[in-house]
Design an enzyme around this catalytic site. Structure first.
Site, mmCIF file in Angstrom:
data_model
loop_
_atom_site.group_PDB
_atom_site.id
_atom_site.type_symbol
_atom_site.label_atom_id
_atom_site.label_comp_id
_atom_site.label_asym_id
_atom_site.label_seq_id
_atom_site.Cartn_x
_atom_site.Cartn_y
_atom_site.Cartn_z
ATOM 1 N N HIS A 169 0.838 -1.201 0.000
ATOM 2 C CA HIS A 169 0.000 0.000 0.000
ATOM 3 C C HIS A 169 0.872 1.249 0.000
ATOM 4 O O HIS A 169 1.967 1.272 0.557
ATOM 5 C CB HIS A 169 -1.001 0.010 1.153
ATOM 6 C CG HIS A 169 -0.413 -0.056 2.534
ATOM 7 N ND1 HIS A 169 0.007 1.058 3.221
ATOM 8 C CD2 HIS A 169 -0.193 -1.106 3.368
ATOM 9 C CE1 HIS A 169 0.448 0.710 4.418
ATOM 10 N NE2 HIS A 169 0.344 -0.599 4.537
ATOM 11 N N ASP A 171 -0.059 4.329 1.125
ATOM 12 C CA ASP A 171 -0.317 5.283 2.199
ATOM 13 C C ASP A 171 0.437 4.916 3.468
ATOM 14 O O ASP A 171 0.875 3.774 3.651
ATOM 15 C CB ASP A 171 -1.813 5.373 2.479
ATOM 16 C CG ASP A 171 -2.412 4.027 2.877
ATOM 17 O OD1 ASP A 171 -2.224 3.049 2.135
ATOM 18 O OD2 ASP A 171 -3.065 3.952 3.943
ATOM 19 N N ASP A 204 6.429 0.220 6.955
ATOM 20 C CA ASP A 204 5.012 -0.056 6.705
ATOM 21 C C ASP A 204 4.438 0.952 5.715
ATOM 22 O O ASP A 204 3.970 2.018 6.106
ATOM 23 C CB ASP A 204 4.258 0.008 8.029
ATOM 24 C CG ASP A 204 2.795 -0.365 7.925
ATOM 25 O OD1 ASP A 204 2.407 -0.939 6.900
ATOM 26 O OD2 ASP A 204 2.043 -0.077 8.878
ATOM 27 N N GLU A 239 -4.994 1.769 2.971
ATOM 28 C CA GLU A 239 -4.953 0.600 3.851
ATOM 29 C C GLU A 239 -4.958 1.005 5.313
ATOM 30 O O GLU A 239 -5.546 0.319 6.159
ATOM 31 C CB GLU A 239 -3.713 -0.243 3.532
ATOM 32 C CG GLU A 239 -3.696 -1.633 4.173
ATOM 33 C CD GLU A 239 -3.137 -1.657 5.579
ATOM 34 O OE1 GLU A 239 -3.294 -2.679 6.269
ATOM 35 O OE2 GLU A 239 -2.530 -0.642 6.000
ATOM 36 N N GLU A 240 -4.318 2.141 5.622
ATOM 37 C CA GLU A 240 -4.177 2.542 7.014
ATOM 38 C C GLU A 240 -5.475 3.055 7.642
ATOM 39 O O GLU A 240 -5.502 3.375 8.830
ATOM 40 C CB GLU A 240 -3.075 3.604 7.151
ATOM 41 C CG GLU A 240 -1.679 3.116 6.785
ATOM 42 C CD GLU A 240 -1.157 2.005 7.688
ATOM 43 O OE1 GLU A 240 -1.880 1.589 8.610
ATOM 44 O OE2 GLU A 240 -0.019 1.556 7.485
ATOM 45 N N ASP A 268 1.166 -10.271 0.416
ATOM 46 C CA ASP A 268 0.985 -8.906 0.899
ATOM 47 C C ASP A 268 1.871 -8.703 2.122
ATOM 48 O O ASP A 268 2.602 -9.607 2.535
ATOM 49 C CB ASP A 268 -0.493 -8.661 1.238
ATOM 50 C CG ASP A 268 -0.838 -7.183 1.400
ATOM 51 O OD1 ASP A 268 -0.023 -6.327 0.986
ATOM 52 O OD2 ASP A 268 -1.914 -6.880 1.935
ATOM 53 N N HIS A 571 3.607 2.753 12.869
ATOM 54 C CA HIS A 571 2.478 3.341 13.599
ATOM 55 C C HIS A 571 2.918 4.094 14.852
ATOM 56 O O HIS A 571 2.083 4.462 15.672
ATOM 57 C CB HIS A 571 1.440 2.280 13.987
ATOM 58 C CG HIS A 571 0.697 1.718 12.816
ATOM 59 N ND1 HIS A 571 -0.673 1.543 12.812
ATOM 60 C CD2 HIS A 571 1.118 1.280 11.604
ATOM 61 C CE1 HIS A 571 -1.052 1.027 11.656
ATOM 62 N NE2 HIS A 571 0.033 0.861 10.912
#
Length: 603
Positions: A169, A171, A204, A239-240, A268, A571
């Site tokens: 992803h 984002d 990530d 995705e986030e 993934d 995160h």
């Protein structure tokens, strides 16, 4: 580097692994012997056979070794090409990730429509960066943009073969302005310190995206590679925040064009490589927990705060939240749980596995009911080497075995001298693979009833009807906070009778057994027991875009071929990713692309 052809013979074989997820109490079903003779004899000349039985007896002789989720594929690499050549582009690949990090594709929970909210426009810059950085990929691929998501379709010379699907992803989670001072490197600088690349998205999961694209760019730029198996790359845009727009748009496009069960293998983001109890494991997540955000709203009459009731709406919602937190979900396990499957693999291959835990696994495997009852808490209390608690986080092993609940958002009150009329909390849940959203909702309603009755509140359930009728002016409303839920995903195949899993496992073990630390020329070398890589099913605590792709293939693996200790900060603050791991990650993608292309068994 001189160009040269890659010859990759390929043949198709239809495979339809079972996708059912029957819920069980605690019966032990003996894992049947799996036929592998056909696999052993059907690969092209020059390609290492893909299967082998494990070399040791299960539980050191306590139970005979049986074929199943712990049986290991023979390590192998593509014939006709040395994927170690990718190391010649180390600096180029590092620079690509640095530049990707510098484009702040931050994704917020509350976003307006893709054609209205200006915060989406940063993705246009990221798309321009990809087109400029990977010209060979753009030359060979049909690129489709939908809701800022990207789909790359690379035609194969054998279109009857199911495409290989690789995803990531674009984002990243936002960087809170108040935390910028806590970062050791600017979060969007992409700084490389000679060992690690720092910044939001370095782990990530822009590293995955850059590794995939770099693997193909290098193949197209240095060889005459013409894939026989079609290749699909899919990069979501949100995705986030649960993949509400990007991944669904990708899934819709691919399902309309290719149909259900049309992909051969999907990889993934997810778990990586971890060393525990003296053994290196690859731990792809072969299942995924469900996800639902519960809205909890308390509404009462307003008024002046100088004449307050005994409990304001804030006080009432606090008691309701405390009630939920006082009753956490209990850990559970079954013989179909990926965590149990991992434990059986650990008991097979990890010589330093704690004796008490290993003994319980043995007893559970034999059908001991007490062992099954005691096993979850023993797993939690023992823990697992190679995993750690992130700052401010709870126990990861407990989270893997339960439905988790986290009160992440609470809003209410506007004025210090005015009673709040409405207060709302949002509670994030990741649903145990042995449960579902219906059980969760029923449990919440039941748990809240004692508080509701004590304070004479009306409780309206998730369907809008009254679960308990109390005061009409003081009520509690339960809802799906964002209007959707996801139940746990099906369990992906993990035995050597499944060709796609066999290629994934054999490729992983081949890349490990050919890395620079052990192999001088990039070929597979034989590693002694304990130094090799064991492929073992596992599970992640979070969710990915794959929840939107379940109809495309049963062979979904949430997996990053990188050591889990080589990156951190996803995160939170100080996100980083090891540079050498990034190159090995790229080498893995080259190997899986080529091995899938030459496989004679994957449909």
């Amino acid at each position: 580097m001189a160009k040269g052809p890659i010859h990759l013979p390929v043949h198709s074989l239809e495979q339809s692994p079972e996708r059912s997820r029957a819920r069980r109490s605690w019966p032990l079903a003996v894992i049947g012997l799996l036929a592998t003779a056909a696999v052993l004899t059907s690969f092209p000349a020059g390609v290492t056979q893909l299967t082998s039985t494990a070399t040791s007896s299960l539980f050191q002789g306590d139970v005979s070794m049986k074929k199943g989720s712990c049986e290991q594929a023979e390590p192998f690499l593509p014939s006709g090409y040395n994927v170690t050549k990718i190391w010649e582009e180390k600096e180029v690949i590092i620079k690509r990730l640095q530049e990707a990090i510098r484009i702040p594709t931050q994704m917020y929970d509350e976003m307006g429509p893709v054609d209205e909210d200006p915060r989406w426009k940063i993705f246009a810059e990221f798309h321009d960066f990809l087109e400029k950085t990977f010209p060979k990929v753009y030359e060979h691929a049909k690129v489709t943009k939908t809701d800022w998501a990207l789909v790359y379709e690379i035609e194969g010379t054998e279109p009857s073969l199911k495409p290989l699907m690789l995803t990531a992803h674009q984002d990243v989670v936002p960087v809170l302005p108040d935390t910028v001072g806590q970062w050791t490197h600017d979060p969007f600088s992409g700084e490389y310190d000679g060992t690690s690349i720092h910044g939001r998205g370095s782990s990530d999961t822009k590293s995955s995206l850059i590794a995939v694209m770099s693997a193909l760019e290098h193949l197209f730029g240095t060889t005459d590679f013409k894939p026989r198996r079609p290749i699909v790359l899919a990069f979501g845009s949100d995705e986030e925040r649960g993949g509400q727009v990007g991944a669904p748009a990708i899934a819709k496009y691919l399902l309309e064009k290719y149909g259900k069960n049309s992909m051969s293998l999907l990889i993934d983001e997810g778990n990586g490589l971890v060393e525990t109890w003296g053994q290196q494991f690859a731990t792809p997540a072969v299942a995924e927990k469900g996800h639902v955000d519960i809205g909890l709203t308390v509404s009462t009459l307003g008024g002046h705060s100088s004449v307050p009731p005994t409990h304001t709406a804030i006080g009432l919602i606090s008691m309701l939240i405390a009630q939920l937190e006082a009753h956490p979900h209990q850990p559970t396990i079954s013989n179909k749980s990926p965590i149990y499957e991992f434990m059986t693999c650990a008991a097979t291959f990890a010589e330093s596995m704690p004796a008490k835990l290993k003994k319980l696994v043995i007893k559970a495997e034999k059908g001991d009911k007490k062992a099954w009852k005691d096993l979850p808490l023993e797993i939690i209390s023992t823990g697992m080497d190679g995993t750690s608690h992130g700052p401010g986080q709870g126990d990861p092993m407990r989270s893997l075995l339960t439905t988790t609940q986290a009160v992440d958002i609470i809003n209410g009150g506007l004025k210090v001298n005015a009673l709040p009329e409405s207060v709302k909390a949002i509670i994030n849940h990741r649903i145990n693979v042995l449960s579902n959203h219906v059980e969760l909702q029923e449990r919440i309603e039941t748990l809240l009833l004692p508080i509701v009755k004590t304070y004479n509140l009306t409780l309206n359930g998730f369907d809008g009807t009254a679960v308990y009728s109390g005061s009409p002016s003081s009520k509690v409303d339960l809802s799906l906070a964002f209007g959707y839920f996801t139940d746990p995903a099906p369990h992906s195949p993990v035995t050597l009778d499944d060709p796609a899993w066999t290629v994934l496992a054999g490729t992983s073990r081949g890349v490990w057994a050919s890395r620079k630390e052990v192999s001088e020329d990039g070929t597979v070398v034989e590693l002694e027991k304990g130094k090799d890589l064991v492929m073992a099913p596992f599970m992640s605590t979070g969710n990915t875009d794959t929840r939107r792709y379940l109809d495309l293939t049963p062979n979904i693996y949430r997996y990053r071929y990188t050591p889990m200790q080589g990156s951190a900060g996803a995160h939170t603050i100080n996100e980083y990713s090891n540079a050498d791991d990034l190159i090995e990650f790229t080498r893995f993608y080259q190997a899986i692309i080529l091995n899938m292309d030459q496989s004679k068994h994957v449909a």
